[in-house]
Design a protein around this motif. Structure first.
Motif, PDB file in Angstrom:
ATOM      1  N   PHE A   1     -12.457   3.831   8.992  1.00 32.36           N
ATOM      2  CA  PHE A   1     -11.636   3.998   7.790  1.00 32.36           C
ATOM      3  C   PHE A   1     -11.811   5.404   7.218  1.00 32.36           C
ATOM      4  O   PHE A   1     -12.940   5.896   7.052  1.00 32.36           O
ATOM      5  CB  PHE A   1     -12.018   2.939   6.751  1.00 32.36           C
ATOM      6  CG  PHE A   1     -11.487   1.582   7.078  1.00 32.36           C
ATOM      7  CD1 PHE A   1     -10.263   1.157   6.582  1.00 32.36           C
ATOM      8  CD2 PHE A   1     -12.210   0.716   7.910  1.00 32.36           C
ATOM      9  CE1 PHE A   1      -9.760  -0.101   6.898  1.00 32.36           C
ATOM     10  CE2 PHE A   1     -11.719  -0.545   8.224  1.00 32.36           C
ATOM     11  CZ  PHE A   1     -10.488  -0.949   7.723  1.00 32.36           C
TER      12      PHE A   1
ATOM     13  N   ARG B   1      -5.657   3.189  10.249  1.00 37.62           N
ATOM     14  CA  ARG B   1      -4.426   3.184  11.042  1.00 37.62           C
ATOM     15  C   ARG B   1      -4.542   4.076  12.275  1.00 37.62           C
ATOM     16  O   ARG B   1      -3.971   3.774  13.316  1.00 37.62           O
ATOM     17  CB  ARG B   1      -3.246   3.640  10.173  1.00 37.62           C
ATOM     18  CG  ARG B   1      -2.759   2.584   9.182  1.00 37.62           C
ATOM     19  CD  ARG B   1      -1.748   3.185   8.222  1.00 37.62           C
ATOM     20  NE  ARG B   1      -1.027   2.161   7.483  1.00 37.62           N
ATOM     21  CZ  ARG B   1      -0.205   2.404   6.473  1.00 37.62           C
ATOM     22  NH1 ARG B   1      -0.017   3.658   6.065  1.00 37.62           N
ATOM     23  NH2 ARG B   1       0.417   1.423   5.865  1.00 37.62           N
TER      24      ARG B   1
ATOM     25  N   PHE C   1       0.831  -1.204   0.000  1.00 37.32           N
ATOM     26  CA  PHE C   1       0.000   0.000   0.000  1.00 37.32           C
ATOM     27  C   PHE C   1       0.870   1.261   0.000  1.00 37.32           C
ATOM     28  O   PHE C   1       0.642   2.184  -0.796  1.00 37.32           O
ATOM     29  CB  PHE C   1      -0.927  -0.007   1.216  1.00 37.32           C
ATOM     30  CG  PHE C   1      -1.838   1.176   1.287  1.00 37.32           C
ATOM     31  CD1 PHE C   1      -3.009   1.218   0.555  1.00 37.32           C
ATOM     32  CD2 PHE C   1      -1.533   2.259   2.108  1.00 37.32           C
ATOM     33  CE1 PHE C   1      -3.854   2.314   0.620  1.00 37.32           C
ATOM     34  CE2 PHE C   1      -2.374   3.357   2.180  1.00 37.32           C
ATOM     35  CZ  PHE C   1      -3.543   3.389   1.431  1.00 37.32           C
TER      36      PHE C   1
ATOM     37  N   ASP D   1      -5.393  -3.152   8.165  1.00 33.62           N
ATOM     38  CA  ASP D   1      -5.627  -1.701   8.301  1.00 33.62           C
ATOM     39  C   ASP D   1      -5.780  -0.977   6.960  1.00 33.62           C
ATOM     40  O   ASP D   1      -5.974   0.247   6.950  1.00 33.62           O
ATOM     41  CB  ASP D   1      -4.473  -1.045   9.069  1.00 33.62           C
ATOM     42  CG  ASP D   1      -4.406  -1.534  10.514  1.00 33.62           C
ATOM     43  OD1 ASP D   1      -5.480  -1.877  11.061  1.00 33.62           O
ATOM     44  OD2 ASP D   1      -3.298  -1.578  11.073  1.00 33.62           O
ATOM     45  N   CYS D   2      -5.652  -1.698   5.831  1.00 32.95           N
ATOM     46  CA  CYS D   2      -5.805  -1.062   4.522  1.00 32.95           C
ATOM     47  C   CYS D   2      -6.959  -1.736   3.777  1.00 32.95           C
ATOM     48  O   CYS D   2      -7.508  -2.747   4.226  1.00 32.95           O
ATOM     49  CB  CYS D   2      -4.513  -1.170   3.717  1.00 32.95           C
ATOM     50  SG  CYS D   2      -3.160  -0.158   4.413  1.00 32.95           S
TER      51      CYS D   2
ATOM     52  N   CYS E   1      -1.623  -4.010   5.167  1.00 29.97           N
ATOM     53  CA  CYS E   1      -1.035  -2.981   4.296  1.00 29.97           C
ATOM     54  C   CYS E   1       0.252  -3.451   3.622  1.00 29.97           C
ATOM     55  O   CYS E   1       0.694  -2.843   2.635  1.00 29.97           O
ATOM     56  CB  CYS E   1      -0.742  -1.720   5.107  1.00 29.97           C
ATOM     57  SG  CYS E   1      -2.223  -0.938   5.812  1.00 29.97           S
TER      58      CYS E   1
ATOM     59  N   THR F   1      -6.614   9.001   3.088  1.00 31.38           N
ATOM     60  CA  THR F   1      -5.255   9.239   3.596  1.00 31.38           C
ATOM     61  C   THR F   1      -5.055  10.676   4.059  1.00 31.38           C
ATOM     62  O   THR F   1      -4.061  10.974   4.729  1.00 31.38           O
ATOM     63  CB  THR F   1      -4.212   8.894   2.511  1.00 31.38           C
ATOM     64  OG1 THR F   1      -4.551   9.557   1.288  1.00 31.38           O
ATOM     65  CG2 THR F   1      -4.169   7.386   2.253  1.00 31.38           C
TER      66      THR F   1
ATOM     67  N   ASP G   1     -10.997  -5.342   3.979  1.00 30.42           N
ATOM     68  CA  ASP G   1      -9.783  -4.847   4.635  1.00 30.42           C
ATOM     69  C   ASP G   1      -8.701  -5.920   4.531  1.00 30.42           C
ATOM     70  O   ASP G   1      -8.982  -7.113   4.524  1.00 30.42           O
ATOM     71  CB  ASP G   1     -10.045  -4.446   6.088  1.00 30.42           C
ATOM     72  CG  ASP G   1     -10.630  -5.571   6.928  1.00 30.42           C
ATOM     73  OD1 ASP G   1     -11.153  -6.543   6.327  1.00 30.42           O
ATOM     74  OD2 ASP G   1     -10.587  -5.475   8.163  1.00 30.42           O
TER      75      ASP G   1
ATOM     76  N   TRP H   1      -5.648  -1.949  -4.688  1.00 30.66           N
ATOM     77  CA  TRP H   1      -5.700  -1.071  -3.508  1.00 30.66           C
ATOM     78  C   TRP H   1      -6.759   0.014  -3.655  1.00 30.66           C
ATOM     79  O   TRP H   1      -6.959   0.585  -4.718  1.00 30.66           O
ATOM     80  CB  TRP H   1      -4.347  -0.413  -3.259  1.00 30.66           C
ATOM     81  CG  TRP H   1      -3.265  -1.322  -2.736  1.00 30.66           C
ATOM     82  CD1 TRP H   1      -2.092  -1.643  -3.346  1.00 30.66           C
ATOM     83  CD2 TRP H   1      -3.269  -2.013  -1.493  1.00 30.66           C
ATOM     84  NE1 TRP H   1      -1.364  -2.498  -2.569  1.00 30.66           N
ATOM     85  CE2 TRP H   1      -2.064  -2.744  -1.412  1.00 30.66           C
ATOM     86  CE3 TRP H   1      -4.171  -2.114  -0.430  1.00 30.66           C
ATOM     87  CZ2 TRP H   1      -1.727  -3.548  -0.328  1.00 30.66           C
ATOM     88  CZ3 TRP H   1      -3.837  -2.907   0.657  1.00 30.66           C
ATOM     89  CH2 TRP H   1      -2.636  -3.614   0.697  1.00 30.66           C
TER      90      TRP H   1
ATOM     91  N   THR I   1      -7.647   3.770   5.021  1.00 33.18           N
ATOM     92  CA  THR I   1      -7.036   2.995   6.117  1.00 33.18           C
ATOM     93  C   THR I   1      -7.716   3.341   7.438  1.00 33.18           C
ATOM     94  O   THR I   1      -8.391   4.377   7.568  1.00 33.18           O
ATOM     95  CB  THR I   1      -5.521   3.319   6.261  1.00 33.18           C
ATOM     96  OG1 THR I   1      -5.359   4.618   6.826  1.00 33.18           O
ATOM     97  CG2 THR I   1      -4.799   3.230   4.920  1.00 33.18           C
TER      98      THR I   1
END
Length: 249
Positions: free
Chosen positions: A195, A189, A145, A221-222, A237, A198, A234, A183, A187
């Motif tokens: 989610f 994260r 990712f 997480d991605c 990553c 970015t 999901d 992809w 995420t």
């Protein structure tokens, strides 16, 4: 007695004497004295012009006169092109535009130039799909990712993030039967189970497969899109999935 009368008398006596053969005695004074000058006679007419005389000798050569330029001649044919000169030095930057019209035109030129640059990057990929104002592109590059994020951003775009069913279908069209996952730019994260894009903005469209996301093994997480199920899931990553970029001119 006048001088003229004396002259006349003298001539008469002289003639008579010649006729008789004897000359009269001429008195020593009186008759032979010079008379007075008479009045001047009238001017006579001008005579005819005489013939031209012989030509005189040739004179010395005079000093040269001042040069007088003549009219320009006709333009001659163009000569052959010369050799290309060396590249000159870069000039100084021009003055900054200040009037509103010039500023607006320069902004338009900059915007068009930037758009053309982005389009050139988009058409350089092997696979291109246009949807709305976006271009979804890929060269079949498969990686993690984070590697995909860098690749797309270096290309002037970002990893795809569908925001409608139409865009989701366009992403599926660039996947191939040999590539099961691609992809999606999202995420969790920062906060598990939430989610985000970015840039931390919330997702306005999702297409989760039933039961997903489930954070299997606590390390998903991605987000990816399945080519078979046409839905999202999901995933870790660090997995290797297709990198598809979206480019917006």
């Amino acid at each position: 007695m006048t001088a003229m009368a004396l002259s006349t008398l003298y001539l008469t006596v002289l003639l008579l004497s010649l006729g008789s053969g004897a000359l009269p005695d001429v008195p020593s004074s009186g008759w032979c004295s010079p008379g007075h000058n008479g009045p001047p006679g009238r001017d006579g007419r001008d005579g005819k012009d005489g013939r031209n005389g012989d030509a005189g000798l040739k004179g010395d050569r005079g000093e040269p006169g001042e040069p007088v330029p003549g009219p320009p001649g006709k333009v001659g044919p163009a000569g052959p092109s010369g050799l290309k000169g060396e590249k000159g030095e870069v000039g100084q930057p021009g003055p900054v535009a200040t009037d509103p019209l010039t500023k607006s035109l320069l902004a338009d030129v900059h915007r068009i130039t930037s758009r053309l640059s982005v389009l050139e990057k988009a058409v350089s990929f092997r696979v291109v799909r246009k949807v709305g104002e976006k271009y979804y592109v890929t060269d079949g590059f498969v990686d993690t990712f984070d590697a995909g994020l860098k690749f797309c951003r270096d290309a002037g775009g970002d990893i795809v993030l569908p925001k409608s069913e139409e865009e989701n279908q366009a992403v599926l069209e660039i996947l191939t039967p040999r590539v099961l996952y691609g992809w999606i730019r999202a995420t969790d994260r920062k906060t598990e189970g939430i989610f985000l894009d970015t840039d931390d903005s919330p997702l306005t469209f999702t297409k989760w497969k039933p039961g997903e996301p489930n954070d299997a093994d606590g390390n998903e997480d991605c987000v990816v899109i399945y080519s078979s199920h046409k839905m999202w899931n999901d995933l870790g990553c660090d997995s290797k999935c297709l990198v598809a970029c979206e480019i917006i001119p």
